[in-house]
Design a protein around this motif. Structure first.
Motif, PDB file in Angstrom:
ATOM      1  N   LYS A 112     -20.681  18.588   5.707  1.00  0.00           N
ATOM      2  CA  LYS A 112     -20.421  18.206   4.311  1.00  0.00           C
ATOM      3  C   LYS A 112     -21.385  17.166   3.757  1.00  0.00           C
ATOM      4  O   LYS A 112     -21.504  17.020   2.556  1.00  0.00           O
ATOM      5  CB  LYS A 112     -18.989  17.676   4.188  1.00  0.00           C
ATOM      6  CG  LYS A 112     -17.952  18.733   4.474  1.00  0.00           C
ATOM      7  CD  LYS A 112     -16.570  18.196   4.202  1.00  0.00           C
ATOM      8  CE  LYS A 112     -15.506  19.124   4.728  1.00  0.00           C
ATOM      9  NZ  LYS A 112     -14.279  18.388   5.066  1.00  0.00           N
ATOM     10  N   SER A 113     -22.010  16.413   4.624  1.00  0.00           N
ATOM     11  CA  SER A 113     -22.858  15.352   4.104  1.00  0.00           C
ATOM     12  C   SER A 113     -24.059  15.163   5.005  1.00  0.00           C
ATOM     13  O   SER A 113     -24.108  15.691   6.109  1.00  0.00           O
ATOM     14  CB  SER A 113     -22.046  14.060   4.032  1.00  0.00           C
ATOM     15  OG  SER A 113     -22.899  13.001   3.698  1.00  0.00           O
ATOM     16  N   HIS A 117     -27.983  11.051   2.227  1.00  0.00           N
ATOM     17  CA  HIS A 117     -27.094  10.908   1.075  1.00  0.00           C
ATOM     18  C   HIS A 117     -26.134   9.743   1.262  1.00  0.00           C
ATOM     19  O   HIS A 117     -25.867   8.989   0.334  1.00  0.00           O
ATOM     20  CB  HIS A 117     -26.308  12.199   0.842  1.00  0.00           C
ATOM     21  CG  HIS A 117     -27.162  13.278   0.247  1.00  0.00           C
ATOM     22  ND1 HIS A 117     -27.203  14.558   0.742  1.00  0.00           N
ATOM     23  CD2 HIS A 117     -28.035  13.255  -0.775  1.00  0.00           C
ATOM     24  CE1 HIS A 117     -28.052  15.274   0.032  1.00  0.00           C
ATOM     25  NE2 HIS A 117     -28.579  14.508  -0.896  1.00  0.00           N
ATOM     26  N   THR A 118     -25.617   9.628   2.482  1.00  0.00           N
ATOM     27  CA  THR A 118     -24.692   8.532   2.752  1.00  0.00           C
ATOM     28  C   THR A 118     -25.411   7.196   2.614  1.00  0.00           C
ATOM     29  O   THR A 118     -24.878   6.249   2.021  1.00  0.00           O
ATOM     30  CB  THR A 118     -24.099   8.673   4.170  1.00  0.00           C
ATOM     31  OG1 THR A 118     -23.608  10.002   4.306  1.00  0.00           O
ATOM     32  CG2 THR A 118     -22.981   7.699   4.402  1.00  0.00           C
ATOM     33  N   ILE A 315     -16.646   9.674  -1.092  1.00  0.00           N
ATOM     34  CA  ILE A 315     -16.619   9.498   0.366  1.00  0.00           C
ATOM     35  C   ILE A 315     -15.235   9.051   0.809  1.00  0.00           C
ATOM     36  O   ILE A 315     -14.659   9.593   1.745  1.00  0.00           O
ATOM     37  CB  ILE A 315     -17.635   8.432   0.838  1.00  0.00           C
ATOM     38  CG1 ILE A 315     -19.055   8.853   0.491  1.00  0.00           C
ATOM     39  CG2 ILE A 315     -17.516   8.212   2.347  1.00  0.00           C
ATOM     40  CD1 ILE A 315     -20.114   7.906   1.042  1.00  0.00           C
TER      41      ILE A 315
END
Ligand SMILES: Nc1ncnc2c1ncn2[C@@H]1O[C@H](COP(=O)(O)OP(=O)(O)O)[C@@H](O)[C@H]1O
Ligand SMILES: [Mg+2]
Length: 576
Positions: A112-113, A117-118, A315
């Motif tokens: 999902k990530s 990006h995080t 998140i």
């Protein structure tokens, strides 16, 4: 839509009630004193010069700096407090997101990530929120209070023109409203492009080895330029709108002032209004310029902040797919692990494991073998509950593993995988990662057991040697032996090896295998491998193919089956 985010933000701001109150009064008094200082000038100047009052002159000379000193102190306090609150809010927010990420199930990171990006959310977006929290209160309090004050003065000077101005004022504020949607749109775009840039950066830096092997630097630069340009374009478009509202508002304001001058001037000519009152009014109307400008300027910051909040909330709202039950049991392993009709797929309609049944008794050496992609590592993922089974059950001592706390379940296992991860830290800290209380004696013991003690002892800084990013300053074999020692230090019930020697050269492999063999004597061991010569003396071997167990038994039983195992074994004999 705003409400949720404001509520969310307030759950952080509420930690600072007293501070905010102090800052609030500072902002209030700053606004008050600023207008007071302006109001003072005219009567005082008139009197000083009219009465030729020397004492009063001295009074002003003292009063003005004192007033500005007080204003300066108040501004300093409010700025400091506002930035403090913003700083602390962002710190808490980052921490909460980080905590959430630490516990979220692994599929979030796999499917999902991405790391980049995080990272972007935790750095760039939190910065936007910082800007918003630090700068908005000042505008909301000081500038809105100033505006209210000015409106009161307007009414005092002339009700008719005050009403007229109040009709024009909202028109001047109108652009704030029409640009908001666009600002939010381009802010979203900017944030997501920055995210992509971080992502690209993160990935290409970790891939630098591969990039240089394949001579792909030029391509990587092109890829980077592409992402970099997209950020440039997005910010360019945002800025175009960002700075548009201010001049438009000023223009509308100017038209308004012109109308006031026209009608007011006419009244002065006709003798309905005194020139003094007219100029006082004009001066007041012009004073609206500053707060309106500030409101126009804060809007883009607000919109960016809200978009960033949205991205962080995203998140925080991610739910783990693997959930611990309330009041979970402590996992214990005394008898056996059982897979009962277990089926699983990562993606819908792509079954990875089909109706798996297997049993591992305490003290046994069990192997899972089979071609690559058969689903071997997936079995490990299910056993450690990185994913939950779709059908069937996994039992430890007859208890479904879903009843155990994740912590106690994972504590049962010591895991060594093919691509061992070490932290860019000292060997000591890497070894004691799972058991911070380990004594020197214990560490020496496990490193000796794992045949890595002599190596460490010969390093100039021994256990204090820093291993470099991911431990890449060590060889693969050294990393694996450290990984085994690290797992041993947590004293697990069950050892799991997932292709531990696949990345090693023959010599390193034989050292690691020697260590593993020592372990076989007193631990339950699950070995996942496609090298069949490693499992000849194992108690039970499960042969996995396309997600199904096609054969099981010990080496001799399997050889007499003349099935997949036999043919794979013969193939490997030929190869080596
Ligand atoms: N996180 C994942 N998401 C989707 N598919 C996956 C994931 N991990 C593995 N797979 C797929 O599941 C199958 C089994 O993978 P795996 O258990 O790693 O095989 P093995 O360890 O036997 O080589 C493969 O086809 C692989 O592509
Ligand atoms: Mg695997």
């Amino acid at each position: 839509m705003y409400m949720n985010k404001i509520k969310f933000l307030f759950s952080y701001l509420r930690h600072h009630k007293t501070k905010f109150l102090i800052s609030f009064f500072c902002m209030l008094f700053t606004g008050g004193l600023t207008s007071l200082s302006r109001w003072l000038v005219k009567p005082i100047v008139d009197k000083v010069f009219y009465y030729k009052d020397m004492k009063m002159l001295v009074g002003i000379v003292i009063l003005i700096p004192v007033l500005y000193l007080i204003i300066g102190v108040l501004v300093y306090i409010k700025n400091y407090i506002n930035v403090y609150i913003a700083n602390d809010t962002v710190r808490r927010l980052r921490e909460d997101v980080f905590k959430h990420l630490q516990h979220i199930s692994i599929d979030y990171f796999v499917l999902k990530s991405t790391t980049g990006h995080t990272l972007a959310k935790l750095t760039n977006d939190t910065n936007n929120i910082f800007q918003m929290v630090a700068k908005t209160p000042s505008v909301l309090v000081t500038d809105i209070v100033t505006m209210v004050g000015l409106i009161i003065v307007l009414f005092y000077l002339s009700v008719k023109f005050a009403v007229l101005s109040l009709i024009i004022l909202p028109i001047a504020l109108f652009p704030v409203n029409i640009f908001t949607k666009k600002l939010r749109y381009y802010s979203r775009k900017t944030q997501s492009e920055i995210s992509n840039l971080y992502n690209n950066l993160q990935e290409s830096i970790s891939a630098i080895f591969i990039t240089q092997i394949f001579n792909q630097q030029e391509n990587e630069i092109k890829k980077f330029q592409n992402f970099n340009n997209k950020v440039f374009v997005a910010i360019k478009k945002f800025a175009r709108i960002e700075f548009l509202s201010s001049p438009i508002m000023e223009f509308i304001g100017a038209v308004g002032v012109a109308i006031v001058i026209l009608i007011g001037g006419r009244d002065v000519i006709l003798g309905k209004w005194t020139p003094g009152a007219f100029f006082a009014f004009l001066a007041t109307v012009l004073s609206f310029y500053q707060p309106i400008k500030k409101i126009a300027e804060i809007n883009p910051i607000l919109q960016q902040g809200f978009v960033s909040l949205e991205r962080l909330i995203e998140i925080l709202q991610q739910k783990s797919s693997v959930i611990e039950i309330s009041n979970p049991l402590e996992a214990k392993f005394n008898h056996k692990i059982v897979f009962q009709n277990v089926s699983f797929s990562y993606k819908k309609d792509v079954p990875v494991l089909k109706n798996i049944n297997l049993e591992i008794s305490k003290g046994q050496k069990v192997a899972i073998v089979g071609p690559s992609g058969a689903g071997k590592s997936t079995i490990l993922n299910l056993l450690l509950r990185f994913y939950d089974v779709d059908e069937g059950k996994i039992l430890i001592d007859d208890v479904d593993i879903k009843n155990f706390s994740l912590k106690s379940l994972r504590k049962l296992f010591g895991v060594v995988v093919q691509d061992t991860f070490l932290f860019n830290d000292t060997i000591w800290n890497n070894l004691t990662y799972g058991n911070k209380n380990a004594t020197l004696q214990e560490v020496v013991e496990v490193t000796k057991f794992a045949d890595i003690y002599d190596f460490i002892n010969n390093l100039p800084q021994r256990f204090d040697t820093v291993v470099g990013e991911r431990g890449y300053s060590l060889s693969g074999g050294e990393r694996q032996r450290i990984a085994i020692a690290r797992a041993l230090l947590t004293n697990p019930e069950i050892f799991i090896f997932d292709e531990p020697t696949s990345a090693l050269d023959a010599e390193s492999e034989s050292v690691v295998l020697k260590t593993m063999k020592k372990l076989y004597q007193n631990k339950t061991v699950i070995l996942i491998t496609h090298r069949l010569n490693l499992v000849v003396d194992f108690d039970c071997i499960y042969v996995l193919c396309n997600g199904e167990i096609v054969e099981q038994g010990n080496h001799y039983q399997l050889m007499s089956n003349n099935g997949l195992y036999t043919s794979l074994f013969k193939l490997q004999q030929v190869e080596t």
